[in-house]
Scaffold this motif. Structure first.
Motif, PDB file in Angstrom:
ATOM      1  N   ALA A  19      78.248  36.660 -96.902  1.00 34.73           N
ATOM      2  CA  ALA A  19      77.434  36.860 -95.227  1.00 34.73           C
ATOM      3  C   ALA A  19      77.089  37.888 -94.499  1.00 34.73           C
ATOM      4  N   SER A 138      73.985  32.997 -95.923  1.00 35.82           N
ATOM      5  CA  SER A 138      73.473  33.010 -94.520  1.00 35.82           C
ATOM      6  C   SER A 138      72.066  33.788 -94.604  1.00 35.82           C
ATOM      7  N   TRP A 156      80.536  30.857 -91.766  1.00 35.04           N
ATOM      8  CA  TRP A 156      81.077  31.416 -93.349  1.00 35.04           C
ATOM      9  C   TRP A 156      82.745  31.388 -92.981  1.00 35.04           C
TER      10      TRP A 156
END
Length: 228
Positions: A19, A138, A156
Motif C-alpha cells: 500500500a 492503493s 489497508w
C-alpha cells in the motif's frame, strides 16, 4: 498462539508495504505482473502440498474433493457478486475487498496448518501475492477515486489486521477440531485459492506482463516447492 500471530503478521506486513509503495510511486506494469505471476506459482505449490494433499490423505478423495469444489464455488459466487455490486468503475475497492475475500480462506488454512507444524510454503505464497494486490489497489483508490492518502493506508492496515485475526482464529480452531474437519477446511481453502488463481491473479498477470509471466510463475512454483 505466538507463532500464529507471527505468521499472520507475515501476510499482513506485505499488504502495508504494498500500500505504501502504491501510494508513493508507480511501478512498471511488467514488474507488477511478474510479482503476481511469481505469487501464483507459489500458490500452486502451496495448494498442492499444504492444503489439498494433506486433506486428501487424511479425509479421502470424496470429502476432500467436495470441500475443494465448495471452496471454488463459494469464491466464484462471492467474486461475481462483488463485481456486480462494485462495478468496473471502482476497481480499487474491488481489489481491496477481493484481498479480504481471498485472504479469509487462505489465512484460515494457514492458521489451521500451523497445528501440524506446516504453513511455511503457504505463508510465502500469501505474502508474495498480497504485495501486488495492495500496490494496485492503493494506487487506484488514491488516483482514480480521489480517496485521501491517509485513509487509503488506514484501510489497508485494517485489512491486514483482519488477516492476522483470521490466522490466529484458524490456529485456535485447529485446537478444537478433529482431523477430518481440519482437512475439510484445508481442502475448502485450496478450492477457493484455485479459483482466485484462475479468475483473477493469473489472467491479470498475463494481461499486464505477457509471455514473461509464464517463467515467473514457474520460478514461484520452484521456490515454494524447495521450501517444503
Amino acid at each position: 498462539m505466538g507463532t500464529a500471530l507471527l505468521y499472520g503478521l507475515g501476510t499482513a506486513i506485505p499488504l502495508v508495504i504494498g500500500a505504501a509503495i502504491g501510494l508513493r510511486t508507480t511501478l512498471p506494469k511488467p514488474l507488477l505482473a511478474s510479482l503476481m505471476a511469481f505469487g501464483a506459482g507459489t500458490m500452486i505449490a502451496a495448494v498442492s502440498n499444504e492444503l489439498f494433499e494433506p486433506a486428501f490423505v487424511q479425509a479421502g478423495a470424496f470429502t476432500a474433493g467436495v470441500a475443494l469444489f465448495l471452496g471454488a464455488i463459494v469464491y466464484v459466487s462471492a467474486n461475481h457478486l462483488l463485481e456486480r455490486r462494485v462495478g468496473a468503475s471502482a476497481v480499487g475497492w474491488a481489489l481491496m475487498l477481493g484481498t479480504v475475500l481471498d485472504g479469509v480462506p487462505e489465512n484460515t488454512a494457514l492458521g489451521v496448518s500451523l497445528g501440524s507444524a506446516g504453513g511455511l510454503v503457504l505463508l510465502v505464497a500469501i505474502a508474495v501475492g498480497n504485495v501486488p494486490e495492495a500496490i494496485g489497489g492503493s494506487a487506484l483508490l488514491h488516483r482514480q477515486r480521489n480517496v485521501a492518502t491517509g485513509r487509503v493506508f488506514l484501510l489497508w492496515v485494517l485489512t491486514g489486521l483482519v488477516l492476522v485475526a483470521v490466522t490466529v482464529a484458524g490456529r485456535v480452531l485447529s485446537d478444537h477440531l478433529g482431523a477430518t474437519p481440519i482437512s475439510t477446511v484445508q481442502a475448502f481453502a485450496g478450492g477457493a485459492t484455485i479459483a482466485v488463481l484462475a479468475d483473477s491473479l493469473m489472467p491479470e498477470a498475463y494481461r499486464e506482463g505477457g509471455w514473461w509471466v509464464g517463467i515467473a510463475t514457474a520460478a514461484g512454483f520452484l521456490v515454494a516447492f524447495l521450501l517444503r
